[in-house]
Design an enzyme around this catalytic site. Structure first.
Site, short mmCIF file in Angstrom:
data_model
loop_
_atom_site.label_atom_id
_atom_site.label_comp_id
_atom_site.label_asym_id
_atom_site.label_seq_id
_atom_site.Cartn_x
_atom_site.Cartn_y
_atom_site.Cartn_z
N ASP A 103 3.33 4.03 5.30
CA ASP A 103 4.44 3.66 4.45
C ASP A 103 4.79 4.69 3.39
O ASP A 103 5.91 4.66 2.85
CB ASP A 103 4.16 2.29 3.79
CG ASP A 103 4.48 1.15 4.74
OD1 ASP A 103 4.87 1.44 5.89
OD2 ASP A 103 4.35 -0.01 4.33
N THR A 156 -11.40 19.68 6.58
CA THR A 156 -11.36 18.26 6.23
C THR A 156 -10.75 18.13 4.84
O THR A 156 -10.69 19.10 4.09
CB THR A 156 -12.75 17.61 6.33
OG1 THR A 156 -12.64 16.20 6.11
CG2 THR A 156 -13.71 18.20 5.32
N LYS A 177 -6.80 5.28 -4.41
CA LYS A 177 -6.45 5.47 -3.01
C LYS A 177 -5.54 4.33 -2.52
O LYS A 177 -5.80 3.17 -2.80
CB LYS A 177 -7.73 5.53 -2.17
CG LYS A 177 -7.51 6.27 -0.88
CD LYS A 177 -8.82 6.56 -0.17
CE LYS A 177 -8.51 7.37 1.08
NZ LYS A 177 -9.66 7.51 1.94
N ASN A 223 -2.34 6.77 14.84
CA ASN A 223 -3.41 6.74 15.84
C ASN A 223 -3.33 8.02 16.68
O ASN A 223 -2.68 8.07 17.73
CB ASN A 223 -3.31 5.49 16.70
CG ASN A 223 -4.59 5.25 17.49
OD1 ASN A 223 -5.08 6.13 18.18
ND2 ASN A 223 -5.15 4.06 17.34
N GLY A 248 -0.07 -3.28 14.78
CA GLY A 248 -0.72 -2.88 13.53
C GLY A 248 -1.56 -4.02 12.97
O GLY A 248 -2.68 -3.79 12.49
N ARG A 290 -17.58 9.77 12.34
CA ARG A 290 -16.19 10.23 12.16
C ARG A 290 -16.11 11.73 12.40
O ARG A 290 -16.83 12.51 11.78
CB ARG A 290 -15.70 9.87 10.77
CG ARG A 290 -15.56 8.37 10.60
CD ARG A 290 -15.10 8.02 9.23
NE ARG A 290 -13.76 8.53 8.98
CZ ARG A 290 -13.24 8.64 7.76
NH1 ARG A 290 -13.95 8.32 6.71
NH2 ARG A 290 -12.02 9.09 7.60
N HIS A 329 0.83 -1.20 0.00
CA HIS A 329 0.00 0.00 0.00
C HIS A 329 0.87 1.25 0.00
O HIS A 329 2.05 1.21 0.35
CB HIS A 329 -0.96 0.03 1.20
CG HIS A 329 -0.29 -0.21 2.52
ND1 HIS A 329 0.19 0.80 3.29
CD2 HIS A 329 -0.01 -1.34 3.19
CE1 HIS A 329 0.72 0.30 4.40
NE2 HIS A 329 0.62 -1.00 4.36
N ARG A 380 -8.85 16.91 16.96
CA ARG A 380 -7.55 16.58 16.33
C ARG A 380 -7.07 17.85 15.63
O ARG A 380 -7.31 18.07 14.46
CB ARG A 380 -7.75 15.43 15.33
CG ARG A 380 -6.50 14.94 14.67
CD ARG A 380 -6.73 13.59 13.99
NE ARG A 380 -7.99 13.48 13.29
CZ ARG A 380 -8.22 13.97 12.08
NH1 ARG A 380 -7.28 14.60 11.43
NH2 ARG A 380 -9.41 13.81 11.50
N ASP A 401 4.25 -0.65 13.20
CA ASP A 401 3.40 -0.72 12.01
C ASP A 401 2.84 -2.12 11.88
O ASP A 401 2.91 -2.91 12.83
CB ASP A 401 4.15 -0.25 10.75
CG ASP A 401 5.35 -1.12 10.40
OD1 ASP A 401 5.57 -2.15 11.08
OD2 ASP A 401 6.05 -0.78 9.42
FE LIG Z 1 5.57 0.40 7.57
#
Ligand SMILES: [Fe+2]
Length: 558
Positions: free
Chosen positions: A329, A521, A37, A305, A184, A441, A12, A490, A153
């Protein structure tokens, strides 16, 4: 020296960045350009954008640095996990490991793909240990000379959690917990069980958690009495079944995607989040003890997180805290590109990252050309910040497209959808009209850094929206649409020196309303990558219920 950093694992978030003489010039995730995505394909578009920005050809690169080891070590570790029974050797698991190995081996772990796409180069191909690349991405950009560095991770080739001591530009490994003993992996397994996309939708579990209550026992899956934690992987994937099926054996049926959320789902999310927070806190505490440093740096997908990060900061166990904003990543490209500086007892350059604006930009000429192509009615603005603030104060939902695109998952005022946080209905309005996303959310605030103390109990320096803070109780009703059900937010604290245009927008909104806070957002529709080009922005604008688009110096209204 010119180095290219690449994340390419076929898993990913493929990405690329370019560094000249230790200075990061440009970084972009492949998904933004390809529009897929979490795109895991070879990041040819991202690499091309890096080369174009730096005005260099592949033949001028000194090093091409991948944030993963070659195909062999990943496969060998998988075989070891099967041989020792740490992972069940099912038909599907074995097939996946083998196909991944063969595909990466055939591509020489990306080196062959690079040569095919960009021609011959004298550049050395370097394959950096995955967690070392994450660790550099946190340490080098923290600005701390001496630091406890934690990477958590899903997995590297063999690593799941690592602790490093960063000092004088060097990184010493102190602890490595191998995959599959992985927080993870634990979190992703439950993300999937709750009907969401693993390695993508962990946010949704985190956002759902505060709606639940304590009571679900997950001790069969993770033991947080062990130091620092122990994930019972065999239980997560018991009897060779997929994770969701094995969890279901103990907790009841998995949630079907897009189906209703009930109390059981909320309570499971609560437990998953709470245990993740405990495990992260344990690892950070251990890192502080082992290094003797209370300057803590975090990277790796688990470090996204933000709720756990906020608790670590508020716990008092750290003095200074830096979470690499591209913690997942995509960010290993940043670390990999600096790895050559460690050769021959060398040092990585240490420079605090204060913003995330490392991507492509489009000037007014380019934007106007696109507006004309689509025969849109538009106005040229003398003061886009002031106009945007006025529209926001009238309750309009705005698309805001300015300057260089952000690197990392958060929109920080370059590719953002903005709204008035004072309206308690705004959360629902934006969800229904624009984001089409899950009701639970939360949306996040951008506020002037000068106002952080007035609105927040902690996180007065939070430029990246990667940690949560409690909104002061007396302010929760002032900015209800960006205050989560548990009183947290946040935040992005915006500094005038770093993003003067965005700061001024918030300042102008504050002058009109008395509240120097806006709802921010990311500029995308649900399930899509954040917009990259003016065309992406216009398409998204007209596919949603946004009222106006401020794009460069131009205003488009419906
Ligand atoms: Fe990673």
């Amino acid at each position: 020296m010119i180095t290219l950093g690449i994340n390419y694992s076929q898993m990913h978030d493929s990405s690329a960045c370019i560094v000249r003489d230790g200075e990061l010039l440009f970084a972009v995730a492949e998904e933004r350009i390809s529009r897929l995505k979490h795109d895991a394909a070879f990041p040819k578009n991202a690499i091309r954008a890096c080369l174009d920005f730096a005005k260099v050809g592949a033949e001028q690169l000194d090093e091409v640095c991948f944030g993963w080891q070659t195909a062999g070590p990943v496969f060998r570790h998988d075989l070891k996990c099967y041989a020792t029974g740490k992972m069940p050797l099912t038909y599907l698991n074995g097939l996946n490991s083998t196909l991944h190995f063969l595909s990466m081996w055939h591509q020489e772990s990306g080196a062959k793909k690079f040569a095919q796409q960009f021609g011959p180069t004298k550049a050395k191909m370097r394959f950096v240990d995955h967690h070392l690349a994450h660790a550099i991405s946190a340490y080098a950009y923290s600005g701390f000379e001496d630091a406890a560095v934690v990477v958590m991770d899903g997995r590297g080739a063999w690593e799941a959690t690592t602790i490093w001591h960063g000092h004088n530009g060097r990184l010493d490994p102190l602890l490595m917990i191998p995959f599959p003993d992985s927080v993870g992996y634990f979190y992703s397994a439950f993300t999937e069980f709750l009907g969401f996309q693993p390695n993508s939708d962990e946010w949704k579990v985190m956002g759902l958690a505060p709606y639940g209550k304590r009571g679900v026992d997950l001790s069969a899956f993770i033991d947080v009495k062990a130091v620092p934690y122990r994930v019972h992987t065999k239980q997560l994937a018991a009897n060779g079944a997929a994770s969701s099926a094995s969890i279901a054996a103990l907790l009841g049926p998995a949630r079907v995607a897009e189906s209703n959320i009930d109390d059981r789902h909320k309570d499971i999310a609560y437990a998953v989040q709470e245990l993740c927070e405990i495990a992260m806190m344990r690892v950070v505490r251990m890192a502080v003890e082992k290094t003797g440093s209370r300057n803590v740096c975090l990277a790796g997908g688990v470090a996204l997180n933000s709720k756990a990060n906020g608790k670590i900061l508020a716990s008092g166990i750290v003095d200074r805290f830096f979470v690499q904003p591209a913690a997942s990543d995509d960010g290993v490209a940043l670390g990999a590109a600096l790895a050559p500086y460690l050769d021959n007892n060398g040092k990585v350059p240490i420079k605090a990252m204060r913003h995330g604006y490392w991507g492509p930009s489009f000037d007014d000429e380019a934007i106007e050309s696109v507006l004309r192509t689509y025969k849109l009615r538009y106005a040229r603005l003398t003061d886009p910040a002031s106009t945007a603030a006025e529209l926001l104060s009238q309750g309009k939902i705005l698309g805001w497209f300015q300057g260089r695109m952000e690197f990392g998952p958060r929109a920080l005022g370059s590719r953002s959808i903005l709204a008035d946080p004072r309206d308690p209905e705004m959360n629902t309005k934006v969800n229904n009209a624009v984001k089409f996303r899950e009701w639970w959310r939360p949306f996040a605030p951008s506020l002037k850094k000068e106002a952080a103390g007035e609105y927040l109990e902690s996180a007065s320096d939070s430029p990246f929206m990667i940690l949560t803070a409690q909104v002061r109780p007396e302010k929760r009703s002032v900015i209800p649409s960006v205050t989560h059900v548990d009183g947290s937010a946040r935040p992005q604290t915006v500094e005038k020196e770093i993003n003067p245009l965005y700061w001024r927008l918030i300042d102008e909104f504050g002058k009109r309303t008395g509240v120097p806070v806006i709802m921010n957002t990311s500029f995308n529709l649900r399930g899509e990558a954040i917009v990259h080009t003016p065309t992406d922005a216009i398409r998204t604008f007209f596919s949603s219920g946004m009222n106006a688009l401020v794009i460069g110096s131009f205003l488009v209204e419906k």
